[in-house]
Design a protein around this motif. Structure first.
Motif, PDB file in Angstrom:
ATOM      1  N   SER A 184      -4.422   3.895  -2.092  1.00 21.58           N
ATOM      2  CA  SER A 184      -3.256   3.317  -2.753  1.00 21.58           C
ATOM      3  C   SER A 184      -3.668   2.149  -3.648  1.00 21.58           C
ATOM      4  O   SER A 184      -2.928   1.188  -3.824  1.00 21.58           O
TER       5      SER A 184
ATOM      6  N   ARG B 118      -2.129   5.260 -15.373  1.00 24.28           N
ATOM      7  CA  ARG B 118      -1.827   4.432 -14.208  1.00 24.28           C
ATOM      8  C   ARG B 118      -0.363   3.987 -14.162  1.00 24.28           C
ATOM      9  O   ARG B 118       0.202   3.827 -13.083  1.00 24.28           O
TER      10      ARG B 118
ATOM     11  N   THR C   7      -3.316  -2.442  -3.225  1.00 18.09           N
ATOM     12  CA  THR C   7      -3.178  -3.263  -4.417  1.00 18.09           C
ATOM     13  C   THR C   7      -2.819  -4.713  -4.105  1.00 18.09           C
ATOM     14  O   THR C   7      -2.702  -5.530  -5.023  1.00 18.09           O
TER      15      THR C   7
ATOM     16  N   ARG D 105       1.167   6.008  -6.006  1.00 18.38           N
ATOM     17  CA  ARG D 105       0.825   4.963  -5.042  1.00 18.38           C
ATOM     18  C   ARG D 105       1.983   4.724  -4.073  1.00 18.38           C
ATOM     19  O   ARG D 105       1.793   4.661  -2.860  1.00 18.38           O
TER      20      ARG D 105
ATOM     21  N   ARG E 225      -5.368   0.380  -7.325  1.00 12.02           N
ATOM     22  CA  ARG E 225      -4.859   0.275  -8.692  1.00 12.02           C
ATOM     23  C   ARG E 225      -5.249   1.455  -9.574  1.00 12.02           C
ATOM     24  O   ARG E 225      -4.639   1.671 -10.624  1.00 12.02           O
TER      25      ARG E 225
ATOM     26  N   LEU F 170      -0.099  -2.012   0.763  1.00 16.71           N
ATOM     27  CA  LEU F 170      -0.894  -1.136  -0.090  1.00 16.71           C
ATOM     28  C   LEU F 170      -2.223  -1.818  -0.429  1.00 16.71           C
ATOM     29  O   LEU F 170      -2.365  -3.037  -0.298  1.00 16.71           O
TER      30      LEU F 170
ATOM     31  N   ARG G 182       2.451   7.460  -1.587  1.00 17.14           N
ATOM     32  CA  ARG G 182       1.518   7.482  -0.458  1.00 17.14           C
ATOM     33  C   ARG G 182       2.225   7.068   0.836  1.00 17.14           C
ATOM     34  O   ARG G 182       1.831   7.484   1.931  1.00 17.14           O
TER      35      ARG G 182
ATOM     36  N   ILE H  89      -4.845   4.447  -8.751  1.00 14.73           N
ATOM     37  CA  ILE H  89      -3.859   5.485  -8.472  1.00 14.73           C
ATOM     38  C   ILE H  89      -2.611   5.216  -9.302  1.00 14.73           C
ATOM     39  O   ILE H  89      -2.137   4.081  -9.365  1.00 14.73           O
TER      40      ILE H  89
END
Length: 366
Positions: free
Chosen positions: A138, A300, A122, A147, A140, A120, A150, A142
């Motif tokens: 994907s 988030r 992140t 995420r 942070r 991802l 996805r 999201i």
């Protein structure tokens, strides 16, 4: 849907052996669990493995879509890491998803030798270097639950039902029923603890809000938490006993396994919680929750769905995701003070009104 150095897509990929590397934490694993039925539907003949921390293994044990779980210690020794890497290499995985995105998961991802190693946006600590495919959108910003989903979308399975399956034994269910059977409703479960001190809205605030709830609606309060949180939960139990009566408060902190906790949470009417694993577990089990957010963002990090209510601090550094408050003096833990008892109480009132919980003054039934 895939950013990769290779001209290919997960939508067309075939795989015989798949690993999901998501060792922790409880709330994150819970939000990633809906991917298991997706992977089974997308790869019906594949062998599915989940790499998870030993203390969280109950979350995936006996899952109907999973063939194997590989348990890791939270702080493994160098020898344990070497043995684990050899074990992963021996599985000959075709496809690996690194949903943790940290150095330790990157080591495991590389050790698999899988042709497809998916991560991802992140990822940090250099974890992106271990993957050769990154799922876009994907990052942070999201929401966490979106995420992880996805991955389903990248597989062409975005319309698949989003479900969390926990296999609870008859013994776990009977234990939960036994704990709750004498409690008048509505039954509110309460989770104060969280790993980060900055997530823990003050215990005294919980005591005041829950005392108001008991006086306003009657019913019962079930306090849950880990063994390390038992002293604080004992204090909260005594404070609430003074205002709503000892028979209306049940303290289960440190007494439940993960699956017993799930069995309890699935039977309560609502949950009041700081941003924590049990909050997400309750939400995925279909329980309405009041989430209290200080150093994290409700957008988030909050659970999906419109059945929940969230209250958040409004200080300038809100949602900083700092595990330890970086400020000193009057600004130290200001988010905890700015989020007042009155605002949390109003959030709980909205939740109770939304789900018409107040009239449910009746005994618990299995």
């Amino acid at each position: 849907m895939i950013q990769s150095g290779r001209d290919a897509s997960l939508r067309n990929l075939t795989a015989r052996r798949i690993a999901v590397i998501k060792p922790s934490a409880l709330g994150d694993v819970v939000q990633a669990l809906p991917l298991l039925p997706v992977l089974r539907a997308r790869f019906p003949a594949a062998r599915l493995t989940w790499v998870i921390q030993r203390e969280l293994q109950d979350l995936v044990s006996d899952h109907p879509s999973l063939d194997e779980m590989i348990c890791v210690d939270r702080r493994p020794t160098a020898g344990q890491v070497v043995r684990l890497c050899r074990q992963l290499r021996g599985r000959e995985f075709d496809l690996v998803f690194d949903l943790q995105g940290l150095l330790r998961s990157a080591v495991l991802t590389l050790a698999t030798g899988a042709l497809w190693r998916v991560g991802l946006e992140t990822a940090r600590e250099g974890a992106s270097l271990a993957t050769n495919c990154v799922i876009p959108d994907s990052g942070r910003e999201i929401p966490a639950h979106a995420r992880y989903w996805r991955v389903a979308e990248a597989l062409g399975m975005g319309t698949h039902p989003r479900e969390v399956w926990l296999t609870l034994s008859a013994a776990d269910n009977l234990r939960a029923v036994d704990w709750l059977r004498r409690l008048p409703r509505p039954v509110l479960a309460v989770q104060w603890g969280a790993k980060w001190v900055t997530k823990r809205w003050p215990l005294a605030g919980f005591a005041e809000v829950l005392s108001r709830a008991g006086r306003a609606w009657g019913g019962s309060l079930v306090i849950v938490g880990g063994r390390s949180e038992r002293p604080e939960c004992d204090w909260l139990t005594e404070k609430l006993a003074e205002t709503v009566g000892r028979s209306s408060v049940l303290n289960l902190a440190g007494q439940t396994s993960i699956k017993q906790l799930a069995a309890v949470l699935s039977r309560v009417d609502a949950v009041v919680s700081n941003d924590s694993g049990p909050l997400h577990l309750a939400a995925e089990l279909g329980r309405p929750t009041l989430g209290i957010f200080t150093c994290t963002s409700a957008v988030r990090s909050g659970p999906p769905g419109t059945q929940h209510e969230f209250v958040s601090t409004q200080v300038p550094c809100a949602a900083s995701y700092c595990k330890v408050c970086p400020h000193t003096g009057t600004r130290h833990m200001a988010c905890h003070q700015e989020l007042t008892v009155e605002r949390v109480w109003q959030g709980l009132q909205r939740l109770v009104a939304k789900h018409e919980l107040a009239p449910q003054i009746r005994r618990f039934a299995a």
